[in-house]
Design a protein around this motif. Structure first.
Motif, PDB file in Angstrom:
ATOM      1  N   PHE A 233       0.825  -1.198   0.000  1.00 25.20           N
ATOM      2  CA  PHE A 233       0.000   0.000   0.000  1.00 25.20           C
ATOM      3  C   PHE A 233       0.864   1.254   0.000  1.00 25.20           C
ATOM      4  N   LEU A 234       0.592   2.154  -0.937  1.00 27.45           N
ATOM      5  CA  LEU A 234       1.272   3.444  -1.019  1.00 27.45           C
ATOM      6  C   LEU A 234       0.244   4.557  -0.810  1.00 27.45           C
ATOM      7  N   LYS A 235       0.398   5.316   0.269  1.00 29.24           N
ATOM      8  CA  LYS A 235      -0.485   6.464   0.477  1.00 29.24           C
ATOM      9  C   LYS A 235      -0.231   7.483  -0.620  1.00 29.24           C
TER      10      LYS A 235
ATOM     11  N   PHE B 104       2.753   8.463  -8.363  1.00 32.58           N
ATOM     12  CA  PHE B 104       2.385   9.762  -8.921  1.00 32.58           C
ATOM     13  C   PHE B 104       0.874   9.887  -9.128  1.00 32.58           C
ATOM     14  N   SER B 105       0.107   8.910  -8.660  1.00 30.38           N
ATOM     15  CA  SER B 105      -1.343   8.968  -8.845  1.00 30.38           C
ATOM     16  C   SER B 105      -1.949  10.046  -7.938  1.00 30.38           C
ATOM     17  N   ASP B 106      -3.211  10.356  -8.152  1.00 34.80           N
ATOM     18  CA  ASP B 106      -3.901  11.373  -7.365  1.00 34.80           C
ATOM     19  C   ASP B 106      -4.409  10.852  -6.026  1.00 34.80           C
ATOM     20  N   GLY B 107      -4.102   9.624  -5.695  1.00 32.07           N
ATOM     21  CA  GLY B 107      -4.575   9.046  -4.440  1.00 32.07           C
ATOM     22  C   GLY B 107      -3.705   7.890  -4.022  1.00 32.07           C
ATOM     23  N   PRO B 108      -4.201   7.050  -3.117  1.00 28.53           N
ATOM     24  CA  PRO B 108      -3.433   5.873  -2.710  1.00 28.53           C
ATOM     25  C   PRO B 108      -3.302   4.898  -3.877  1.00 28.53           C
ATOM     26  N   ASN B 109      -2.329   4.019  -3.765  1.00 24.13           N
ATOM     27  CA  ASN B 109      -2.054   3.079  -4.842  1.00 24.13           C
ATOM     28  C   ASN B 109      -1.494   1.800  -4.237  1.00 24.13           C
ATOM     29  N   ILE B 110      -1.394   0.774  -5.052  1.00 21.68           N
ATOM     30  CA  ILE B 110      -0.837  -0.510  -4.638  1.00 21.68           C
ATOM     31  C   ILE B 110       0.205  -0.937  -5.655  1.00 21.68           C
ATOM     32  N   CYS B 111       1.338  -1.421  -5.154  1.00 21.62           N
ATOM     33  CA  CYS B 111       2.348  -2.014  -6.036  1.00 21.62           C
ATOM     34  C   CYS B 111       2.447  -3.492  -5.695  1.00 21.62           C
TER      35      CYS B 111
ATOM     36  N   PRO C  28      -1.214   4.732 -16.817  1.00 17.01           N
ATOM     37  CA  PRO C  28      -2.540   4.759 -16.195  1.00 17.01           C
ATOM     38  C   PRO C  28      -2.514   4.485 -14.693  1.00 17.01           C
ATOM     39  N   ARG C  29      -1.511   3.797 -14.218  1.00 19.75           N
ATOM     40  CA  ARG C  29      -1.401   3.488 -12.782  1.00 19.75           C
ATOM     41  C   ARG C  29      -0.760   4.622 -12.003  1.00 19.75           C
ATOM     42  N   GLY C  30      -0.012   5.481 -12.695  1.00 21.32           N
ATOM     43  CA  GLY C  30       0.694   6.555 -12.007  1.00 21.32           C
ATOM     44  C   GLY C  30       1.856   6.036 -11.175  1.00 21.32           C
ATOM     45  N   LEU C  31       2.418   4.884 -11.556  1.00 18.52           N
ATOM     46  CA  LEU C  31       3.545   4.301 -10.837  1.00 18.52           C
ATOM     47  C   LEU C  31       4.804   4.339 -11.695  1.00 18.52           C
TER      48      LEU C  31
END
Length: 197
Positions: free
Chosen positions: A115-117, A136-143, A172-175
């Motif tokens: 989990f990435l805040k 780099f997404s506009d919210g939390p993300n998962i790698c 599209p993932r912003g990662l």
């Protein structure tokens, strides 16, 4: 009023850095990094790297079609740079042992869903190398470990060459997944006042 606005914009712009900088005293390990409420970069050790970390990565990577370092600039125009992946290669080699250790540490940290805040990134220090995932997404993300493997072992290493510094930005993932020299500024656009301390 126009002069005041320009001065304010210049002072705000002066606070931003071109990327995270790892503090000199940080030992090898897995970290997360974000900007705290005071506007300072906060690097937090998540876990140490085990000395027994092993990888088959160095055995599975080969130089991309045997291209020399001087051909790196031409590689950015390859078809792999279309669609959702934006690959960038830097013109310098990395230590393969440190690279294997750092990539393994990043794969382990992301695992089945790290989990990435919003505004938080992971990085792994191994020797003189840093492997990272930037959110780099506009919210939390998962790698995931599989994404790390795909980006660094199946894309960056093939397009840039085995353990040639570079990154894969998954649009599209912003990662962004990459590896570079430890003293590089990575995750450009990140880092606020105090990042170079």
């Amino acid at each position: 009023m126009k002069l005041l606005t320009s001065a304010l914009l210049l002072s705000v712009g002066a606070l931003a850095h071109s990327g995270w900088t790892i503090p000199r005293d940080h030992p090898r390990g897995v970290y997360n990094v974000a900007v705290d409420a005071s506007g300072n970069s906060e690097h937090v050790l998540v876990r140490d790297l085990s000395a027994s970390t092993k990888s088959a990565l160095s055995n599975s990577l080969t130089n991309a079609a045997g291209l020399s370092k001087r051909d790196l600039s031409k590689r950015e125009d390859k078809p792999e740079n279309t669609g959702i992946h934006r690959l960038h290669c830097f013109d310098y080699p990395l230590n393969a042992t440190d690279g294997s250790t750092a990539v393994d540490g990043l794969k382990s940290q992301c695992g089945k869903g790290g989990f990435l805040k919003k505004g938080t990134d992971y990085y792994v220090i191994a020797g003189d190398l840093v492997a990272y995932v930037c959110n780099f997404s506009d919210g939390p993300n998962i790698c995931t470990g599989d994404e790390v493997k795909d980006a660094l072992e199946n894309k960056v290493s093939v397009v840039c060459g085995s353990f040639i510094a570079g990154y894969d930005h998954v649009q599209p993932r912003g990662l962004r997944f990459g590896y570079e020299k430890r003293d590089a500024k990575f995750c450009d656009g990140r880092g606020i006042k105090g990042d170079d301390d």
